[in-house]
Write an enzyme that holds these catalytic residues in place. Sequence first.
Site, PDB file in Angstrom:
ATOM      1  N   GLU A  67      53.451  43.700  29.848  1.00  0.00           N
ATOM      2  CA  GLU A  67      52.401  43.189  30.443  1.00  0.00           C
ATOM      3  C   GLU A  67      51.351  42.925  29.145  1.00  0.00           C
ATOM      4  O   GLU A  67      51.537  43.411  28.246  1.00  0.00           O
ATOM      5  CB  GLU A  67      51.651  44.104  31.355  1.00  0.00           C
ATOM      6  CG  GLU A  67      52.347  44.293  32.647  1.00  0.00           C
ATOM      7  CD  GLU A  67      52.110  45.707  33.032  1.00  0.00           C
ATOM      8  OE1 GLU A  67      52.170  45.458  34.555  1.00  0.00           O
ATOM      9  OE2 GLU A  67      52.062  46.650  32.704  1.00  0.00           O
ATOM     10  N   ASP A  71      56.160  51.642  36.590  1.00  0.00           N
ATOM     11  CA  ASP A  71      56.925  51.388  37.940  1.00  0.00           C
ATOM     12  C   ASP A  71      58.332  51.940  38.084  1.00  0.00           C
ATOM     13  O   ASP A  71      58.905  52.301  38.990  1.00  0.00           O
ATOM     14  CB  ASP A  71      57.132  49.985  38.391  1.00  0.00           C
ATOM     15  CG  ASP A  71      55.579  49.401  39.075  1.00  0.00           C
ATOM     16  OD1 ASP A  71      55.218  50.035  40.050  1.00  0.00           O
ATOM     17  OD2 ASP A  71      55.098  48.652  38.720  1.00  0.00           O
TER      18      ASP A  71
END
Length: 403
Positions: free
Chosen positions: A156, A172
Site C-alpha cells: 500500500e 490481512d
Amino acid sequence: MKTSATARRITAAATAALALTAWPVLTPQGATAHAAVPSTLSLTIKNTSGRSEPLYIYDLGTLLTNASRPQGWADANGTFHQWPAGANPPAPAPDASIAGPANGQSMTIKIPRFSGRIYFSFGQKLVFKLATGGLVQPAVQNPSDPNRNILFNWSEYTLDDGGLYINSTQVDMFSAPYAVGVKNTAGTVKNTGHLKTGGYNGFFNALKGQPGGWGNLIQTRSDGTILRALSPAHGLETGALPASTMDDYVNRVWQKYSTSTLTVTPFENEPGNKFYGRVSGNTMNFTNSSGAFATSFQKPDADSIFGCHKLLDAPNDRVRGAISRTLCAGFNRSTLLTNSNQPDTSAADFYKDVVTNHYSRKIHAQMADGKAYGFAFDDVGHFESLVSDANPEQAYMTLDPFN
C-alpha cells in the site's frame, strides 16, 4: 487523516471486498508541498522469488491530483484510467494487469499520485469486479472468492505533496514475501519488509506448531502450495480460530484495572497529555488529567482486538481514537498486565503472555529488521514496516525467495 504516530497506518483489514473509496490517504494532516515530489515516480520491481510462473502487477487507487478523487488504475507509464460504472451484481473490471518481470529480472514502471495498492500475483491474473459502490477487491477469507487459489500479495502506498509512504503489510494475511524501499533526492535509501533467511518457511512452521487453532489460519492449494496465512481477524470470521481466543487475557486485564489504574499517554510528543482508565463492571472508563470523563470502552472480544475495531473503534480524534489505538496495541502485544503505563514501546515486553496475537508475534520474529504490520495499529511505538520520504526520487519493490 490521523495526526498522531498512526497518521500512516494502513487499514487493510477494513478494505477487503470494499470499494476503493474506503482507502485512506496515508500522509499526515498538514503536510506541506515539496518541489521534489514528482507527478509520477519510478517504481523498480525486482523479481528474486525463484518462481517460474508469469508475474502480474496492478497499480490501483484513488487519484489525488483530481479534486473529485476518482478511482481507477495506472498502466506501466503511470497513466490514470478511471473505472467505468459498476453493476449489481458486480461486473468484471477492465484488465488492469501489467506483465511483470520474470524471475531474476527487474522492470521499472511509473506510479502516479495515488492512495492505493500495488498488487502482484503469480501464475494467474487476479479477478477484480466493479459493484455500484466501486471496486471489489480479493477477499480470500471467503472460500468462494475467485482469487482464493491464486498466490498473490500487495503493498500500500500514498504519493502526494507530502512525499511517498509505502509499506509491507500483513494486516490481512501473510503471503508471498516482498520488501519495499525508497531513495530520496540526496541518494539515501530506506527499505523494509525483508524476511530473515529461512523466515518464510520458519513462519509457517511456527504457526503450524502453535496450539489453539493458529495453524488453521494457513490456506493451501490442492497441489499442496501454501498460499497464505489469514490474519487472526479473518481467522475468527472463517472459524479457524475460536471466538474465545483472547477471553482469558481480557478477563485478567479487566480484573487488574478494577483495583488499579491504567495510564495512557497516546502522543509521544505530548508526555503531559494523559488519560486514566479504571474498570467498573463491563466498562473501562477514562478520565483526562483534569479528572473529567474522556471516553469509555466495553469489554472487548477477540474480533475487536485483532481487528482494532468494533468495541475498540478508533475514530480520527485526539481522545477516543488515541486511547483506542493504544489499547489495541496493548491487547495484541499482551503488555497491559505487565505495564500499567501504556503504550509500552519496548519490544522485549511484547507477546510474552501465553494468550497473545501469535500471528503477529511470529511475523515479527522472522523479519530482518523486526518491523511488520501484524495488526492495524502496529505502528504504535514505530514497529510498522513502512518507509517514507518527503523528497522521493525512486521507489522499490523486491519479490523475495520463498524459503
